[in-house]
Design an enzyme around this catalytic site. Sequence first.
Site, short mmCIF file in Angstrom:
data_model
loop_
_atom_site.label_atom_id
_atom_site.label_comp_id
_atom_site.label_asym_id
_atom_site.label_seq_id
_atom_site.Cartn_x
_atom_site.Cartn_y
_atom_site.Cartn_z
N CYS A 21 46.48 28.94 39.04
CA CYS A 21 46.04 29.53 40.31
C CYS A 21 45.72 28.46 41.35
CB CYS A 21 44.81 30.39 40.05
SG CYS A 21 44.27 31.38 41.45
N GLY A 55 38.14 34.86 36.64
CA GLY A 55 39.39 34.11 36.67
C GLY A 55 40.01 34.12 38.05
N CYS A 56 41.29 33.80 38.12
CA CYS A 56 41.98 33.70 39.41
C CYS A 56 41.78 34.96 40.24
CB CYS A 56 43.47 33.47 39.17
SG CYS A 56 44.41 33.29 40.70
N PHE A 57 41.26 34.79 41.46
CA PHE A 57 40.90 35.96 42.25
C PHE A 57 42.09 36.74 42.81
CE2 PHE A 57 39.41 32.60 45.63
CZ PHE A 57 40.71 32.16 45.82
#
Length: 224
Positions: A21, A55-57
Amino acid sequence: MFRYLIYLFLLSIAGTSITACTANKSTEGTTVKDTSPAKLPDAQPGEAVATFAAGCFWCIEEEFELLRGVREAVSGYSGGGEANPTYEQVGNNETGHAESVQVYYDPKVIPYDTLVKAFLYAHDPTTLNRQGPDVGTQYRSIAFYRSPAEKASIEAAIKRFNATGEHNDPVVTQVVPFKVFYPAEVYHQGYYRAHPDEAYIVSVSEPKVEKFKKRLADKLKTAP
């Protein structure tokens, strides 16, 4: 699925790896990014706000926005000590923040308990400082509470989740009081839908979103 398999095949030939990410993306070199901080929406009458890190937004924002009763989810940063952090600073673990999502929702339509359940299903809450290929404290799992009732709701949900035996390891989600949320740069907002063909979205985010949709099928907005 076919697109994903072709992508993995091409990666094996090229000897490259799936980008995380925080890595540079192929589209970033050909498009102009708006790196100014996004503006937080004003809460509407009767609306509540919740904040989670999972985690990755890019993926988490999309998952929450699929839920009936959620008006908007905003990607940003929370849990650190630096004011107004940038994507690069957070990605380099310079600020202590985690990639987070702030959710604006109607508690009469989706109770906070359901929102917490969705949060636990939106990611793997048993992996410490990691979600899939994304590794680092900026990807840690956090549920931020704004009241004692919310804290109790989160702790009860974690207890129930652990009791299911779905994962071999226990939940490592941090349960901490909410302090401040900084919206991420404009170009991160709605990233999942804006870049459907990007390698990371196809190979990492899309499978997670599809799994989430199946698990929360009865809580999703009606497709137009």
